[in-house]
Design an enzyme around this catalytic site. Structure first.
Site, short mmCIF file in Angstrom:
data_model
loop_
_atom_site.label_atom_id
_atom_site.label_comp_id
_atom_site.label_asym_id
_atom_site.label_seq_id
_atom_site.Cartn_x
_atom_site.Cartn_y
_atom_site.Cartn_z
N ASP A 1 0.83 -1.20 0.00
CA ASP A 1 0.00 0.00 0.00
C ASP A 1 0.87 1.26 0.00
OD1 ASP A 1 -2.18 -1.63 0.07
OD2 ASP A 1 -2.70 -1.25 2.16
N GLN A 2 1.99 1.21 0.72
CA GLN A 2 2.87 2.38 0.78
C GLN A 2 3.46 2.70 -0.59
OE1 GLN A 2 2.92 -0.21 2.81
NE2 GLN A 2 2.48 0.62 4.88
N TYR A 28 2.14 1.89 -3.49
CA TYR A 28 1.03 2.39 -4.32
C TYR A 28 0.75 3.86 -4.00
CZ TYR A 28 -3.69 2.97 -6.18
OH TYR A 28 -4.80 3.45 -6.87
N ASP A 29 0.70 4.20 -2.70
CA ASP A 29 0.43 5.58 -2.29
C ASP A 29 1.50 6.53 -2.82
OD1 ASP A 29 -1.83 4.78 -0.98
OD2 ASP A 29 -0.89 4.67 1.00
N SER A 68 -36.28 -6.44 -16.24
CA SER A 68 -36.36 -7.05 -14.91
C SER A 68 -36.58 -8.54 -15.07
CB SER A 68 -37.52 -6.44 -14.11
OG SER A 68 -37.35 -5.05 -13.98
N GLU A 94 -25.26 -17.36 -12.45
CA GLU A 94 -24.57 -16.30 -11.72
C GLU A 94 -25.29 -16.06 -10.40
OE1 GLU A 94 -25.07 -13.08 -14.44
OE2 GLU A 94 -24.12 -14.16 -16.10
N LYS A 136 -27.33 -13.86 -7.79
CA LYS A 136 -28.20 -12.69 -7.86
C LYS A 136 -27.78 -11.74 -6.74
CE LYS A 136 -32.96 -11.15 -8.23
NZ LYS A 136 -32.80 -10.06 -7.25
N ASP A 161 -27.22 -8.43 -4.31
CA ASP A 161 -28.06 -7.46 -3.60
C ASP A 161 -27.38 -6.10 -3.71
OD1 ASP A 161 -30.09 -6.42 -2.11
OD2 ASP A 161 -29.24 -7.00 -0.19
N GLU A 191 -23.60 -4.72 -11.50
CA GLU A 191 -24.20 -4.46 -10.19
C GLU A 191 -23.16 -3.82 -9.29
OE1 GLU A 191 -28.00 -5.42 -8.12
OE2 GLU A 191 -27.33 -5.77 -10.18
N TYR A 198 -21.99 -8.13 -15.51
CA TYR A 198 -22.63 -9.41 -15.79
C TYR A 198 -23.15 -9.58 -17.21
CZ TYR A 198 -26.86 -6.74 -14.53
OH TYR A 198 -27.86 -5.80 -14.44
N LYS A 247 -29.31 -17.95 -17.18
CA LYS A 247 -29.45 -17.35 -18.50
C LYS A 247 -29.14 -18.39 -19.58
CE LYS A 247 -27.61 -12.91 -16.82
NZ LYS A 247 -26.48 -11.96 -16.93
N LYS A 275 -34.77 -17.82 -6.63
CA LYS A 275 -34.50 -17.21 -5.33
C LYS A 275 -34.24 -18.25 -4.25
CE LYS A 275 -35.05 -13.20 -4.99
NZ LYS A 275 -36.23 -12.34 -4.96
N CYS A 279 -50.19 9.19 21.06
CA CYS A 279 -48.92 8.97 20.37
C CYS A 279 -47.82 8.71 21.40
CB CYS A 279 -48.56 10.20 19.53
SG CYS A 279 -46.92 10.11 18.76
N CYS A 285 -44.99 14.59 22.24
CA CYS A 285 -46.17 14.69 21.37
C CYS A 285 -47.43 14.40 22.18
CB CYS A 285 -46.06 13.74 20.18
SG CYS A 285 -47.50 13.81 19.07
N CYS A 304 -50.80 9.23 13.99
CA CYS A 304 -50.70 10.41 14.84
C CYS A 304 -50.98 11.62 13.94
CB CYS A 304 -49.30 10.51 15.45
SG CYS A 304 -48.98 12.12 16.22
N CYS A 309 -45.38 16.57 15.65
CA CYS A 309 -44.84 15.42 16.36
C CYS A 309 -43.36 15.29 16.01
CB CYS A 309 -45.58 14.16 15.93
SG CYS A 309 -44.89 12.62 16.60
#
Length: 688
Positions: free
Chosen positions: A35-36, A38-39, A84, A115, A117, A119, A174, A226, A291, A315, A418, A423, A438, A443
């Protein structure tokens, strides 16, 4: 000149090295340097670009930190719709889908790509001449939001294609938050006193849809590509799997668990494997996507509605566990709904400790016969929101009482109030509805929503008082109800961090200007349930003043055409609340609302319902709607069975097609103006 050329050459070399290491780290998960190191490369490039601003390019790694905040997202029209997926929840439903596909492609060999699905948030990325140029959300499938600047900050998204690629193309994927990133983000938000994200998808969507790209840059977003959306200028492989392999060569990150399956049996084995191992994944997945591999078969099958025939989402079943219901709490939502929730003995479900779960409403609790002390089945709906499925009846002890919101909230005076501190308004449940409410717009649980609604453009149109400033006003106690806005002074605003005298003066001017808003806007701004712009205009014409509406009797409201029982009940509940009446009394004294035409005077458009669409030349759609209502007509945002006329401006879109199909008459802006402003020789009859 020599210095500039040397700097340019060094900058190009640094960019090449940094993008190489970006790809290894974020896409291949195989870093070569620390990382050093790269930085140090990135810092050297930043210094070069600071010294020579002309060297900065849109695809430079330094530009991933985020640009200046946007005022709003633009709209991107998708060249090909983002469809969809249909869902299968059992193996039989998956086999039924396979059977339909086989019937439509008789005697053809079928193979599949499976593949996970994800979230996350679906996005479309357009590249031209090897450069990333536009990124958009799915939106409604036809048009999405332009989130290019934000997507540039996602490290695993290539700003520049590796190797040879078509002149122009679009890929789809995604954007998601890994589980570790989601937990880290929520811990930080909890520490900062901010509301927690409900799930990784909300967190990913909220991160991408930030007006300030710097916020997006600080969140650990990732991306899997995808599919190829479209391509021009190059012949592509014949299968989806080969296309995925080619896109990997171009530098795109894809899910390493994708698999080619040669039969339905292999698809089912893939599903069973990941159903078993889903909790080991570094991200949330709620199923698999199946697919057809052949792109020719995909094209020939096409889609039905918004769902492709050639793909389906299978699912996973929701995670479930059993625990004890210790109590039922009541929270108040931003719109005044009283929402019961289960307080549970903590239980571990799908990698998360669940202490509370939704109970929807009182009717649902009674339908499921859920009672205090029961052993209950909990599941994560969609693997995200915990909910109570029902009680385990054989474990119930005795005969606990049936739950009642009114009984739980009943005070010493016998009235159910309420539960929000500060309130205490009497709650009510409209006839025919499942929720209690309410009615107090002041409120504390509702005030944020009330304030944003009050200051919105259709309401009082107080520009500058957005969500951020509203939150600050409330947290500092500067505002306890919407009428307090009119007590704010310029010096109170000017002292705020990031706000100068000019901005403060503009907000004060907007507040002052709002005092002369038309009565329909004032009524709409109050936020009375079921009172939209149309009903607000109707009530304004009927009563003529805010005071008269506040004093209206039920019998006066019952006889107004278009004001039904639910609306009457909502109005009565609002104005019978003591806190609301205090606000109204203050507003009546503060506002200088201009007079409006009486409802008793029939206008040239009386009895006619309009919808306005497209861009008008001489006025906005809102202004056209106001003129129509002032002339006795009614307006709706969408076509209904009662719509008689569609006012058509430029770029009218789908509403024009729907109106023609339904036989609804269309008129131009010019025709509308003629009927609104008839010549002195007599009123033209546009409507026969």
């Amino acid at each position: 000149m020599t210095d500039l050329l040397q700097a340019q050459a060094r900058a190009q070399e640094l960019r090449r090295q940094i993008e190489h290491h970006n790809h290894l780290y974020y896409v291949m998960d195989a870093p070569e340097i620390s990382d050093q190191e790269y930085d140090a490369l990135l810092r050297e490039l930043q210094e070069l670009e600071n010294e020579h601003p002309s060297l900065v390019t849109p695809d430079s790694p330094t530009q991933r930190v985020g640009a200046e905040p946007l005022k709003a997202f633009g709209v991107v029209k998708h060249r090909r719709p983002l469809l969809s997926l249909g869902n299968a929840f059992t193996k039989q439903e998956l086999r039924d889908w396979h059977k339909k596909v086989a019937k439509l492609l008789p005697d053809e060999k079928l193979s599949f790509v499976c593949e996970h699905k994800m979230d996350g948030l679906a996005i479309a990325l357009t590249y031209q001449d090897g450069q990333f140029i536009v990124g958009a959300t799915r939106g409604d499938g036809e048009k999405g939001e332009n989130v290019t600047q934000n997507l540039r900050t996602v490290r695993s998204l290539p700003l520049k294609i590796r190797g040879q690629a078509p002149p122009a193309f679009e890929v789809r994927g995604e954007v998601f938050l890994p589980r570790s990133g989601f937990e880290k983000l929520n811990k930080q938000r909890e520490k900062d006193g901010l509301p927690l994200f409900a799930n990784p998808r909300n967190a990913a969507a909220g991160s991408v849809r930030q007006l300030d790209p710097k916020v997006t840059a600080n969140r650990p977003l990732d991306i899997f590509i995808y599919m190829l959306g479209w391509v021009q200028g190059t012949e592509m492989p014949e299968t989806h799997w080969e296309t995925l392999e080619l896109m990997k060569v171009w530098g795109f990150k894809e899910n390493p668990y994708n698999r080619k399956c040669r039969s339905l049996d292999e698809v089912e084995k893939y599903y069973d494997e990941w159903h078993e191992k889903r909790d080991t994944l570094p991200y949330e997945a709620d199923g698999i996507v199946v697919k057809l591999d052949s792109l020719d078969q995909q094209q020939r099958l096409g889609s039905v509605g918004r769902e492709p025939r050639w793909a389906i989402a299978f699912k996973f079943p929701a995670h479930q566990a059993t625990t004890q219901l210790k109590d039922i709490g009541i929270s108040v939502g931003r719109t005044g709904t009283l929402n019961p929730y289960a307080i549970l003995e903590p239980v571990y479900i799908g990698g998360v400790v669940i202490r509370q779960a939704t109970l929807h409403n009182e009717d649902d609790i009674r339908r499921k016969d859920i009672r205090l002390g029961d052993s209950v089945v909990i599941q994560r709906a969609g693997d995200v929101i915990p909910q109570v499925v029902g009680p385990v009846m054989e474990k119930r002890k005795g005969n606990p009482p049936v739950f009642s919101i009114e009984e739980k909230l009943r005070g010493p005076d016998g009235k159910a109030r309420c539960p929000v501190e500060g309130c205490g308004a009497e709650i009510y449940r409209p006839e025919g509805e499942a929720m209690y409410y309410c009615p107090n717009s002041a409120c504390p649980a509702q005030l944020q929503e009330s304030l944003e609604h009050f200051t919105s453009k259709p309401g009082m149109d107080i520009r500058g008082v957005g969500e951020k400033l509203s939150t600050a006003f409330l947290s500092e106690g500067l505002i306890k109800n919407v009428a307090d806005l009119y007590d704010i002074e310029a010096d109170q605003l000017a002292k705020r961090e990031g706000m100068g005298e000019k901005s403060a003066a503009n907000i004060i001017a907007a507040i002052e200007k709002s005092k002369r808003r038309p009565l329909p806007n004032v009524i709409f701004a109050l936020g009375i349930r079921h009172i939209g712009e149309e009903n607000a205009a109707l009530l304004a014409r009927e009563f003529g003043s805010l005071h008269a509406l506040a004093e209206a009797k039920r019998e006066q409201l019952d006889v107004i055409p278009g004001i039904g029982g639910k609306i009457v009940e909502s109005i009565m509940a609002y104005f019978s609340n003591a806190q609301n009446r205090n606000i109204i009394e203050r507003l009546v004294k503060i506002l200088d609302t201009p007079a409006i035409p009486s409802a008793k005077k029939a206008g040239p458009l009386s009895g006619e319902e309009f919808v306005v669409t497209g861009t008008l030349c001489s006025m906005s759609r809102d202004q056209a709607s106001e003129k129509i209502r002032a002339a006795g007509g009614t307006t709706k945002p969408n076509l209904t069975k009662n719509t008689r006329y569609l006012v058509v401006g430029e770029d009218a879109g789908s509403k024009l097609d729907k109106a023609r199909a339904a036989g609804i008459e269309t008129i131009t802006e010019e025709q509308l103006l003629k009927i609104l402003n008839p010549p002195s020789s007599g009123q033209p009859r546009l409507f026969q």
